[in-house]
Design a protein around this motif. Sequence first.
Motif, PDB file in Angstrom:
ATOM      1  N   ALA A  48       0.741  -1.080   0.240  1.00 42.80           N
ATOM      2  CA  ALA A  48      -0.088   0.074   0.000  1.00 42.80           C
ATOM      3  C   ALA A  48       0.930   1.011  -0.278  1.00 42.80           C
ATOM      4  CB  ALA A  48      -0.682   0.161   1.096  1.00 42.80           C
ATOM      5  N   HIS A  49       1.900   1.254   0.435  1.00 42.94           N
ATOM      6  CA  HIS A  49       2.764   2.327   0.804  1.00 42.94           C
ATOM      7  C   HIS A  49       3.917   2.174  -0.774  1.00 42.94           C
ATOM      8  CE1 HIS A  49       6.243  -0.089   1.849  1.00 42.94           C
ATOM      9  NE2 HIS A  49       6.914   0.665   1.089  1.00 42.94           N
ATOM     10  N   TYR A  50       3.420   1.903  -1.589  1.00 40.58           N
ATOM     11  CA  TYR A  50       3.829   2.055  -3.041  1.00 40.58           C
ATOM     12  C   TYR A  50       5.413   1.684  -2.901  1.00 40.58           C
ATOM     13  CZ  TYR A  50      -0.677   4.079  -4.378  1.00 40.58           C
ATOM     14  OH  TYR A  50      -2.338   4.195  -4.507  1.00 40.58           O
ATOM     15  N   LYS A  51       6.185   0.796  -2.186  1.00 41.32           N
ATOM     16  CA  LYS A  51       7.417  -0.026  -2.332  1.00 41.32           C
ATOM     17  C   LYS A  51       7.836  -1.049  -2.270  1.00 41.32           C
ATOM     18  CE  LYS A  51       9.857   4.206  -0.285  1.00 41.32           C
ATOM     19  NZ  LYS A  51      11.174   4.475  -0.452  1.00 41.32           N
ATOM     20  N   GLY A  52       7.341  -1.466  -3.220  1.00 37.90           N
ATOM     21  CA  GLY A  52       6.939  -3.233  -3.516  1.00 37.90           C
ATOM     22  C   GLY A  52       8.559  -3.370  -3.932  1.00 37.90           C
ATOM     23  N   LEU A  53       8.689  -4.668  -4.208  1.00 40.47           N
ATOM     24  CA  LEU A  53       9.418  -5.547  -5.271  1.00 40.47           C
ATOM     25  C   LEU A  53       9.446  -6.220  -6.093  1.00 40.47           C
ATOM     26  CD1 LEU A  53      11.720  -6.939  -3.465  1.00 40.47           C
ATOM     27  CD2 LEU A  53      11.330  -9.170  -3.004  1.00 40.47           C
ATOM     28  N   CYS A  54       9.932  -5.328  -7.294  1.00 39.55           N
ATOM     29  CA  CYS A  54      10.026  -5.685  -8.710  1.00 39.55           C
ATOM     30  C   CYS A  54      10.050  -7.601  -8.585  1.00 39.55           C
ATOM     31  CB  CYS A  54      11.630  -5.234  -8.730  1.00 39.55           C
ATOM     32  SG  CYS A  54      10.299  -3.679  -9.696  1.00 39.55           S
ATOM     33  N   ALA A  55       9.849  -8.121  -9.931  1.00 38.73           N
ATOM     34  CA  ALA A  55      10.125  -9.671 -10.101  1.00 38.73           C
ATOM     35  C   ALA A  55      11.287  -9.720 -10.329  1.00 38.73           C
ATOM     36  CB  ALA A  55       9.163  -9.896 -11.319  1.00 38.73           C
ATOM     37  N   GLU A  56      12.145  -9.366 -11.116  1.00 44.39           N
ATOM     38  CA  GLU A  56      13.509  -9.050 -11.114  1.00 44.39           C
ATOM     39  C   GLU A  56      14.048  -9.090  -9.461  1.00 44.39           C
ATOM     40  OE1 GLU A  56      12.160  -6.832 -14.332  1.00 44.39           O
ATOM     41  OE2 GLU A  56      11.844  -6.544 -12.041  1.00 44.39           O
ATOM     42  N   ALA A  57      13.454  -8.416  -8.629  1.00 39.50           N
ATOM     43  CA  ALA A  57      14.789  -8.086  -6.724  1.00 39.50           C
ATOM     44  C   ALA A  57      14.777  -9.531  -6.817  1.00 39.50           C
ATOM     45  CB  ALA A  57      14.084  -7.718  -6.861  1.00 39.50           C
ATOM     46  N   SER A  58      12.589 -10.244  -6.728  1.00 37.31           N
ATOM     47  CA  SER A  58      12.119 -10.612  -6.439  1.00 37.31           C
ATOM     48  C   SER A  58      13.866 -12.315  -6.652  1.00 37.31           C
ATOM     49  CB  SER A  58      11.216 -10.980  -6.209  1.00 37.31           C
ATOM     50  OG  SER A  58      10.276 -12.228  -5.808  1.00 37.31           O
ATOM     51  N   ALA A  59      13.767 -12.668  -7.868  1.00 43.27           N
ATOM     52  CA  ALA A  59      14.457 -13.662  -8.542  1.00 43.27           C
ATOM     53  C   ALA A  59      15.624 -13.807  -7.465  1.00 43.27           C
ATOM     54  CB  ALA A  59      14.585 -13.489 -10.082  1.00 43.27           C
ATOM     55  N   ILE A  60      16.178 -12.174  -8.185  1.00 41.82           N
ATOM     56  CA  ILE A  60      18.082 -12.021  -6.889  1.00 41.82           C
ATOM     57  C   ILE A  60      17.784 -12.566  -5.411  1.00 41.82           C
ATOM     58  CG2 ILE A  60      19.576 -10.017  -6.481  1.00 41.82           C
ATOM     59  CD1 ILE A  60      18.264  -9.244  -9.043  1.00 41.82           C
ATOM     60  N   ALA A  61      16.711 -12.231  -5.049  1.00 38.31           N
ATOM     61  CA  ALA A  61      16.959 -12.435  -3.555  1.00 38.31           C
ATOM     62  C   ALA A  61      16.963 -14.098  -3.090  1.00 38.31           C
ATOM     63  CB  ALA A  61      15.737 -11.766  -3.356  1.00 38.31           C
ATOM     64  N   ALA A  62      15.718 -14.867  -4.684  1.00 40.93           N
ATOM     65  CA  ALA A  62      15.629 -16.299  -4.185  1.00 40.93           C
ATOM     66  C   ALA A  62      17.230 -16.832  -4.217  1.00 40.93           C
ATOM     67  CB  ALA A  62      14.733 -16.809  -4.794  1.00 40.93           C
ATOM     68  N   GLU A  96      24.458  -5.911 -10.479  1.00 38.33           N
ATOM     69  CA  GLU A  96      25.761  -6.608  -9.589  1.00 38.33           C
ATOM     70  C   GLU A  96      25.940  -7.519  -9.293  1.00 38.33           C
ATOM     71  OE1 GLU A  96      27.333  -5.690  -5.647  1.00 38.33           O
ATOM     72  OE2 GLU A  96      26.371  -4.421  -6.953  1.00 38.33           O
ATOM     73  N   PHE A  97      24.963  -8.537 -10.205  1.00 33.94           N
ATOM     74  CA  PHE A  97      25.742 -10.001 -10.218  1.00 33.94           C
ATOM     75  C   PHE A  97      25.423 -10.239 -11.155  1.00 33.94           C
ATOM     76  CE2 PHE A  97      23.003  -8.766  -6.315  1.00 33.94           C
ATOM     77  CZ  PHE A  97      23.680  -9.360  -5.225  1.00 33.94           C
ATOM     78  N   ALA A  98      25.619  -9.784 -12.608  1.00 36.19           N
ATOM     79  CA  ALA A  98      25.703  -9.878 -13.988  1.00 36.19           C
ATOM     80  C   ALA A  98      27.343  -9.833 -14.249  1.00 36.19           C
ATOM     81  CB  ALA A  98      25.481  -8.893 -14.871  1.00 36.19           C
ATOM     82  N   THR A  99      27.382 -10.451 -15.331  1.00 33.63           N
ATOM     83  CA  THR A  99      29.030 -10.408 -16.000  1.00 33.63           C
ATOM     84  C   THR A  99      29.100 -10.047 -17.476  1.00 33.63           C
ATOM     85  OG1 THR A  99      28.591 -12.387 -16.949  1.00 33.63           O
ATOM     86  CG2 THR A  99      29.578 -11.977 -15.164  1.00 33.63           C
ATOM     87  N   ALA A 100      29.767 -10.179 -17.880  1.00 31.29           N
ATOM     88  CA  ALA A 100      29.044  -8.981 -19.904  1.00 31.29           C
ATOM     89  C   ALA A 100      28.641  -9.857 -19.960  1.00 31.29           C
ATOM     90  CB  ALA A 100      31.008  -8.826 -20.244  1.00 31.29           C
ATOM     91  N   ALA A 101      28.406 -11.580 -19.950  1.00 32.82           N
ATOM     92  CA  ALA A 101      27.954 -12.795 -20.558  1.00 32.82           C
ATOM     93  C   ALA A 101      26.589 -12.270 -19.988  1.00 32.82           C
ATOM     94  CB  ALA A 101      28.481 -13.892 -20.407  1.00 32.82           C
ATOM     95  N   THR A 102      25.839 -11.936 -19.507  1.00 29.45           N
ATOM     96  CA  THR A 102      24.688 -12.066 -18.815  1.00 29.45           C
ATOM     97  C   THR A 102      23.825 -11.784 -20.084  1.00 29.45           C
ATOM     98  OG1 THR A 102      25.589 -11.979 -16.424  1.00 29.45           O
ATOM     99  CG2 THR A 102      22.939 -11.432 -17.424  1.00 29.45           C
TER     100      THR A 102
END
Length: 135
Positions: A48-62, A96-102
């Motif tokens: 409700a306060h508009y500071k959610g979690l994006c899908a990419e951030a969710s996958a990175i956290a996992a 943060e977690f990518a390489t040039a090949a990502t």
Amino acid sequence: MSSLSADQQRQLIATRDRAYAPYSHHPVGALLEADDGSQYFGCNVEVAHYKGLCAEASAIAAMVTAGRQTIRSIHVIGPGQHLCTPCGDCRQRLREFATAATTIHVLAADGGLLKHYCIDELLPDSFGPENLAPV
């Protein structure tokens, strides 16, 4: 080129469809593949306060929770037939977690590939961990 199997495509669409997006009505799903081949799904979760979690951030956290720290590729799927590229915050998270090949694959709502990018195309001249090295 995207190399999702039919099963992965179904799982990714199901992940997107489980997103909690009552405010934007813009569900997004992500399937991240780490450098060892392990896969992590994520969807956006709004609050409700508009500071959610994006899908990419969710996958990175996992991925990080599972002990991995390098992204081989990520597939992002939105609700329409338009490009649903990662937002600015997620581009920095991916960097943060990518390489040039990502590879970042952007899919249409039906799972078809619309476009793919390398991290330098999404975030040129980026700031990363190496910029924080002691002088």
